[in-house]
Design a protein around this motif. Structure first.
Motif, short mmCIF file in Angstrom:
data_model
loop_
_atom_site.label_atom_id
_atom_site.label_comp_id
_atom_site.label_asym_id
_atom_site.label_seq_id
_atom_site.Cartn_x
_atom_site.Cartn_y
_atom_site.Cartn_z
N SER A 265 0.82 -1.21 0.00
CA SER A 265 0.00 0.00 0.00
C SER A 265 0.86 1.26 0.00
O SER A 265 0.54 2.25 -0.66
CB SER A 265 -0.93 0.01 1.22
OG SER A 265 -1.78 -1.12 1.20
N VAL A 266 1.96 1.25 0.73
CA VAL A 266 2.86 2.40 0.74
C VAL A 266 3.50 2.59 -0.63
O VAL A 266 3.61 3.71 -1.14
CB VAL A 266 3.93 2.24 1.83
CG1 VAL A 266 5.00 3.32 1.70
CG2 VAL A 266 3.30 2.31 3.21
N ASN A 267 3.91 1.48 -1.25
CA ASN A 267 4.53 1.58 -2.58
C ASN A 267 3.56 2.12 -3.62
O ASN A 267 3.96 2.85 -4.54
CB ASN A 267 5.02 0.20 -3.02
CG ASN A 267 6.22 -0.27 -2.20
OD1 ASN A 267 6.96 0.55 -1.66
ND2 ASN A 267 6.40 -1.57 -2.11
N GLN A 268 2.27 1.80 -3.47
CA GLN A 268 1.27 2.24 -4.43
C GLN A 268 0.54 3.51 -4.00
O GLN A 268 -0.39 3.94 -4.69
CB GLN A 268 0.24 1.11 -4.63
CG GLN A 268 0.81 -0.16 -5.22
CD GLN A 268 1.31 0.03 -6.63
OE1 GLN A 268 0.74 0.81 -7.39
NE2 GLN A 268 2.35 -0.70 -7.00
N ARG A 269 0.96 4.09 -2.86
CA ARG A 269 0.30 5.29 -2.32
C ARG A 269 -1.20 5.06 -2.13
O ARG A 269 -2.02 5.92 -2.46
CB ARG A 269 0.54 6.51 -3.21
CG ARG A 269 1.99 6.84 -3.46
CD ARG A 269 2.72 7.20 -2.17
NE ARG A 269 4.07 7.64 -2.46
CZ ARG A 269 5.13 6.84 -2.53
NH1 ARG A 269 4.96 5.53 -2.34
NH2 ARG A 269 6.33 7.31 -2.78
N ASP A 270 -1.55 3.90 -1.62
CA ASP A 270 -2.96 3.56 -1.40
C ASP A 270 -3.37 4.13 -0.05
O ASP A 270 -3.37 3.45 0.99
CB ASP A 270 -3.13 2.03 -1.43
CG ASP A 270 -4.58 1.63 -1.63
OD1 ASP A 270 -5.45 2.48 -1.41
OD2 ASP A 270 -4.83 0.47 -2.01
N TYR A 271 -3.73 5.42 -0.04
CA TYR A 271 -4.01 6.15 1.19
C TYR A 271 -5.04 5.47 2.10
O TYR A 271 -4.81 5.31 3.30
CB TYR A 271 -4.49 7.57 0.87
CG TYR A 271 -3.43 8.50 0.36
CD1 TYR A 271 -2.09 8.13 0.30
CD2 TYR A 271 -3.76 9.79 -0.06
CE1 TYR A 271 -1.13 8.97 -0.17
CE2 TYR A 271 -2.79 10.67 -0.54
CZ TYR A 271 -1.48 10.25 -0.59
OH TYR A 271 -0.52 11.11 -1.05
N PRO A 272 -6.20 5.07 1.59
CA PRO A 272 -7.21 4.49 2.48
C PRO A 272 -6.73 3.24 3.21
O PRO A 272 -7.02 3.05 4.40
CB PRO A 272 -8.38 4.18 1.53
CG PRO A 272 -8.20 5.11 0.39
CD PRO A 272 -6.73 5.24 0.21
N VAL A 273 -6.00 2.37 2.52
CA VAL A 273 -5.51 1.14 3.16
C VAL A 273 -4.45 1.47 4.21
O VAL A 273 -4.45 0.89 5.30
CB VAL A 273 -4.95 0.17 2.10
CG1 VAL A 273 -4.36 -1.07 2.77
CG2 VAL A 273 -6.04 -0.23 1.13
N ILE A 274 -3.56 2.41 3.90
CA ILE A 274 -2.54 2.80 4.88
C ILE A 274 -3.19 3.36 6.13
O ILE A 274 -2.83 2.99 7.26
CB ILE A 274 -1.58 3.85 4.26
CG1 ILE A 274 -0.83 3.26 3.07
CG2 ILE A 274 -0.59 4.34 5.31
CD1 ILE A 274 0.01 4.27 2.32
N GLN A 275 -4.15 4.24 5.95
CA GLN A 275 -4.84 4.83 7.10
C GLN A 275 -5.57 3.76 7.90
O GLN A 275 -5.54 3.76 9.14
CB GLN A 275 -5.81 5.90 6.61
CG GLN A 275 -5.13 7.14 6.05
CD GLN A 275 -6.11 8.08 5.36
OE1 GLN A 275 -7.11 7.65 4.80
NE2 GLN A 275 -5.80 9.37 5.39
N GLY A 276 -6.24 2.85 7.23
CA GLY A 276 -6.97 1.79 7.93
C GLY A 276 -6.04 0.89 8.72
O GLY A 276 -6.34 0.53 9.87
#
Length: 306
Positions: A265-276
């Motif tokens: 998620s960090v590599n793909q900048r997947d904000y919602p998953v990182i926050q969750g």
């Protein structure tokens, strides 16, 4: 006890609010444009702007935060930017492999760590103590990724006894749990030894020996309960670190868990998953600390909560 637990649960609310603010701001500081990543490298600027508007990234930061808090209040963590699936579904699918890996690692590390610590305290300044503390220092000093690669080389590549990737059977848990729990076992050994050495010199222990009780009874009946309070505290903290900090081990063994999900998620900048994920890890630490406080009363009945 129930009123104490209720107060602690209410006291979690300000902490979680602070965590929500920090996580939201930190994720948006990360370099990279998630809209561009979703659109692809060949997308034109108009397409990227449409995606940015669809994701709500064109709004001012305060409005994005208010929308995020409103969704959280409804139990909605959003949708993954990569898979378009709900974040809760992404996390739930990866949660159990990480939980069982953590429980397995914690079980053997506590068993061996406390065993080594107790033996080192009982026979302190003798060869069992020196051997146990040498193993403990080695476990703390050796990097987890290096230990994992060595174990894979020996037991998977050379002997072919154990699998290296996946979480399909109990055999898949052996090498990752040893790798993940080695440092915890070392910490538990040193912490248990320090706690036992302090308690075993107390007057009530000398009185128990003077009454003619066996050394086994003195160690396990009188010393263990009094020495467990700080050990349980460390145990709870280590469990939280294992549950939220298995990123390196899951990457080495390609484990389908939360740590690997966070890296992707960090590599793909997947904000919602990182926050969750960060919110979930924070909630876990808070609940584990509450559980540790409750266990104090079970270990030592003289502790009462008001």
């Amino acid at each position: 006890m129930l009123s104490y637990i209720a107060r602690r649960l209410l006291g979690m609310i300000p902490t979680l609010l602070i965590v929500v603010v920090i996580v939201f701001l930190f994720v948006h500081i990360l370099p990279g444009d998630p809209a561009r990543l979703v659109a692809g490298s060949d997308a034109d600027e108009a397409t990227i702007n449409l995606i940015r508007k669809d994701l709500g990234l064109d709004l001012p930061l305060p409005q994005q935060f208010l929308r995020y808090v409103e969704d959280l209040s409804q139990g909605n963590l959003g949708h993954s930017l990569r898979t378009k699936r709900p974040v809760t579904q992404e996390i739930s699918e990866r949660f159990m492999p990480t939980l069982w890996l953590t429980v397995t690692s914690m079980a053997w590390s506590v068993l061996f760590g406390m065993g080594i610590g107790i033996c080192s305290a009982v026979w302190r300044n003798r060869w069992p103590d020196r051997l146990g503390m040498t193993l403990a220092v080695s476990g703390i000093s050796f990097p987890a990724f290096a230990l994992g690669m060595i174990l894979m080389q020996i037991f998977s590549v050379q002997f072919g006894w154990l699998p290296t990737v996946g979480a399909d059977s109990w055999k898949h848990y052996i090498l990752p749990s040893i790798t993940l729990g080695a440092a915890v076992a070392a910490v538990m050994a040193r912490f248990t030894r320090a706690s036992f050495v302090e308690v075993i010199q107390e007057d009530f222990v000398r009185t128990a020996r003077a009454k003619g009780l066996t050394e086994t009874s003195v160690v396990f009946k009188h010393t263990l309960r009094n020495a467990l309070i700080p050990v349980v505290t460390m145990m709870g903290l280590q469990f939280g670190f294992l549950l939220g900090g298995s990123i390196v081990v899951e990457t080495v063994f390609n484990w389908p868990g939360l740590g690997r999900l966070l890296v992707d998620s960090v590599n793909q900048r997947d904000y919602p998953v990182i926050q969750g994920l960060v919110l979930m890890f924070s909630m876990e630490f808070i609940l584990i600390n509450l559980l540790v406080d409750v266990l104090y009363g079970a270990i030592n009945p003289s502790i009462r909560y008001k």
